[in-house]
Design a protein around this motif. Structure first.
Motif, PDB file in Angstrom:
ATOM      1  N   VAL A   1       1.368  14.171  -8.248  1.00 13.32           N
ATOM      2  CA  VAL A   1       1.222  15.443  -6.783  1.00 13.32           C
ATOM      3  C   VAL A   1       2.576  15.750  -7.696  1.00 13.32           C
ATOM      4  CG1 VAL A   1       1.831  16.325  -4.397  1.00 13.32           C
ATOM      5  CG2 VAL A   1       0.068  14.959  -4.903  1.00 13.32           C
ATOM      6  N   VAL A   2       3.552  15.390  -7.794  1.00 11.67           N
ATOM      7  CA  VAL A   2       5.470  15.893  -8.446  1.00 11.67           C
ATOM      8  C   VAL A   2       4.420  16.856  -9.555  1.00 11.67           C
ATOM      9  CG1 VAL A   2       7.298  15.705  -8.355  1.00 11.67           C
ATOM     10  CG2 VAL A   2       6.111  14.323  -6.727  1.00 11.67           C
ATOM     11  N   PRO A   3       4.506  16.278 -10.529  1.00 12.71           N
ATOM     12  CA  PRO A   3       4.150  16.852 -11.979  1.00 12.71           C
ATOM     13  C   PRO A   3       3.591  18.216 -11.393  1.00 12.71           C
ATOM     14  CG  PRO A   3       4.122  14.651 -12.472  1.00 12.71           C
ATOM     15  CD  PRO A   3       3.674  14.875 -10.625  1.00 12.71           C
ATOM     16  N   ALA A   4       2.140  18.198 -10.243  1.00 12.81           N
ATOM     17  CA  ALA A   4       1.778  19.211 -10.602  1.00 12.81           C
ATOM     18  C   ALA A   4       1.736  20.301  -9.870  1.00 12.81           C
ATOM     19  CB  ALA A   4       0.277  18.979  -9.362  1.00 12.81           C
ATOM     20  N   ALA A   5       2.863  20.191  -8.444  1.00 15.16           N
ATOM     21  CA  ALA A   5       3.789  20.796  -8.343  1.00 15.16           C
ATOM     22  C   ALA A   5       5.048  21.086  -8.504  1.00 15.16           C
ATOM     23  CB  ALA A   5       4.740  20.324  -6.821  1.00 15.16           C
ATOM     24  N   THR A   6       5.319  20.559  -9.660  1.00 14.05           N
ATOM     25  CA  THR A   6       6.403  21.576 -10.052  1.00 14.05           C
ATOM     26  C   THR A   6       6.553  22.522 -11.289  1.00 14.05           C
ATOM     27  OG1 THR A   6       7.546  19.129 -10.138  1.00 14.05           O
ATOM     28  CG2 THR A   6       8.408  20.781 -12.096  1.00 14.05           C
ATOM     29  N   ARG A   7       4.547  21.406 -11.885  1.00 15.80           N
ATOM     30  CA  ARG A   7       3.939  23.419 -12.334  1.00 15.80           C
ATOM     31  C   ARG A   7       3.694  24.571 -11.999  1.00 15.80           C
ATOM     32  NH1 ARG A   7       1.213  18.314 -14.224  1.00 15.80           N
ATOM     33  NH2 ARG A   7      -0.619  19.138 -13.065  1.00 15.80           N
TER      34      ARG A   7
ATOM     35  N   ASP B   1       0.619  -1.009   0.188  1.00 18.71           N
ATOM     36  CA  ASP B   1       0.068   0.002  -0.048  1.00 18.71           C
ATOM     37  C   ASP B   1       0.541   1.007   0.213  1.00 18.71           C
ATOM     38  OD1 ASP B   1      -2.335  -1.159   0.061  1.00 18.71           O
ATOM     39  OD2 ASP B   1      -2.322  -1.486   2.781  1.00 18.71           O
ATOM     40  N   CYS B   2       1.996   0.767   0.808  1.00 25.89           N
ATOM     41  CA  CYS B   2       3.124   2.380   1.106  1.00 25.89           C
ATOM     42  C   CYS B   2       3.388   2.647  -0.225  1.00 25.89           C
ATOM     43  CB  CYS B   2       3.903   2.348   1.766  1.00 25.89           C
ATOM     44  SG  CYS B   2       3.156   2.549   3.432  1.00 25.89           S
ATOM     45  N   LYS B   3       3.809   1.512  -1.200  1.00 21.33           N
ATOM     46  CA  LYS B   3       4.853   1.723  -2.299  1.00 21.33           C
ATOM     47  C   LYS B   3       3.424   1.732  -3.431  1.00 21.33           C
ATOM     48  CE  LYS B   3       7.464   0.559  -5.552  1.00 21.33           C
ATOM     49  NZ  LYS B   3       7.593   1.872  -6.869  1.00 21.33           N
ATOM     50  N   THR B   4       2.893   1.609  -3.467  1.00 23.12           N
ATOM     51  CA  THR B   4       1.093   1.890  -4.349  1.00 23.12           C
ATOM     52  C   THR B   4       0.883   3.787  -3.967  1.00 23.12           C
ATOM     53  OG1 THR B   4       0.456   0.322  -4.476  1.00 23.12           O
ATOM     54  CG2 THR B   4      -1.444   2.157  -4.743  1.00 23.12           C
ATOM     55  N   PHE B   5       0.629   4.542  -2.173  1.00 24.18           N
ATOM     56  CA  PHE B   5       0.959   5.547  -2.501  1.00 24.18           C
ATOM     57  C   PHE B   5       1.938   6.104  -2.374  1.00 24.18           C
ATOM     58  CE2 PHE B   5       1.199   8.632   0.870  1.00 24.18           C
ATOM     59  CZ  PHE B   5      -0.133   9.657   0.468  1.00 24.18           C
ATOM     60  N   HIS B   6       3.452   6.111  -2.938  1.00 22.98           N
ATOM     61  CA  HIS B   6       4.589   6.262  -3.153  1.00 22.98           C
ATOM     62  C   HIS B   6       3.832   6.973  -4.603  1.00 22.98           C
ATOM     63  CE1 HIS B   6       8.563   6.797  -4.422  1.00 22.98           C
ATOM     64  NE2 HIS B   6       9.011   7.459  -3.521  1.00 22.98           N
ATOM     65  N   ASP B   7       3.752   5.714  -5.404  1.00 21.89           N
ATOM     66  CA  ASP B   7       3.874   6.184  -6.441  1.00 21.89           C
ATOM     67  C   ASP B   7       2.886   7.279  -7.268  1.00 21.89           C
ATOM     68  OD1 ASP B   7       5.828   4.124  -7.237  1.00 21.89           O
ATOM     69  OD2 ASP B   7       4.428   2.253  -7.446  1.00 21.89           O
ATOM     70  N   ALA B   8       1.841   6.819  -6.587  1.00 23.94           N
ATOM     71  CA  ALA B   8       0.619   8.032  -6.632  1.00 23.94           C
ATOM     72  C   ALA B   8       0.735   9.602  -7.194  1.00 23.94           C
ATOM     73  CB  ALA B   8      -0.483   7.670  -5.949  1.00 23.94           C
ATOM     74  N   ILE B   9       2.140   9.094  -5.951  1.00 26.53           N
ATOM     75  CA  ILE B   9       2.796  10.636  -6.058  1.00 26.53           C
ATOM     76  C   ILE B   9       3.288  11.364  -6.048  1.00 26.53           C
ATOM     77  CG2 ILE B   9       3.584  12.136  -3.798  1.00 26.53           C
ATOM     78  CD1 ILE B   9       1.036  11.248  -2.735  1.00 26.53           C
ATOM     79  N   GLU B  10       4.073  10.487  -6.873  1.00 27.86           N
ATOM     80  CA  GLU B  10       4.882  10.267  -7.506  1.00 27.86           C
ATOM     81  C   GLU B  10       4.687  10.757  -9.081  1.00 27.86           C
ATOM     82  OE1 GLU B  10       9.180   8.949  -8.864  1.00 27.86           O
ATOM     83  OE2 GLU B  10       8.015   7.642  -8.633  1.00 27.86           O
ATOM     84  N   GLU B  11       3.568  10.517  -9.424  1.00 30.18           N
ATOM     85  CA  GLU B  11       2.864  10.532 -10.727  1.00 30.18           C
ATOM     86  C   GLU B  11       1.534  11.664 -10.931  1.00 30.18           C
ATOM     87  OE1 GLU B  11      -0.254   7.603 -13.172  1.00 30.18           O
ATOM     88  OE2 GLU B  11       1.001   6.922 -12.092  1.00 30.18           O
TER      89      GLU B  11
END
Length: 112
Positions: free
Chosen positions: A26-32, A14-24
């Motif tokens: 949240v990180v691009p949204a924050a970068t924008r 579950d943690c790995k899935t959550f991490h992957d979702a953040i990376e996919e």
């Protein structure tokens, strides 16, 4: 270790899935958002302290003009939260227990 820490509500997967979702997502949204801010500020590189800058160009809010007005408005808010709270604040006012005005050698704060 997962069981020792009493982590029974979620698994390592579950943690790995959550991490992957953040990376996919949240990180691009924050970068924008950071890139938009960087351009608005006209900077080559955005630094952590650049997050505190207001880029809206709105005038600074002035919720009160004098310390007495500030005290009065504060008392109104405290009284609306809880009448007893307003009474306690009035006691502080009556006994001159508030040190709100800026003066030399006083630690900085925002009173205006």
């Amino acid at each position: 270790m997962w069981a020792q820490r009493f982590r029974f509500d979620y698994s390592p997967a579950d943690c790995k899935t959550f991490h992957d979702a953040i990376e996919e997502v949240v990180v691009p949204a924050a970068t924008r958002l950071y890139e938009k801010r960087r351009k608005k500020l006209g900077l080559e590189t955005l630094r952590p302290w650049d997050q505190m800058v207001d880029t809206s160009n709105h005038s600074q809010l002035k919720p009160y003009q004098t310390i007495d007005e500030f005290k009065s408005k504060s008392k109104d808010v405290f009284t609306k939260v809880d009448p007893k709270f307003g009474e306690y604040f009035q006691i502080m006012l009556d006994h001159d227990l508030l040190d709100l005005e800026s003066r030399k050698n006083k630690a900085p704060g925002r009173t205006t």
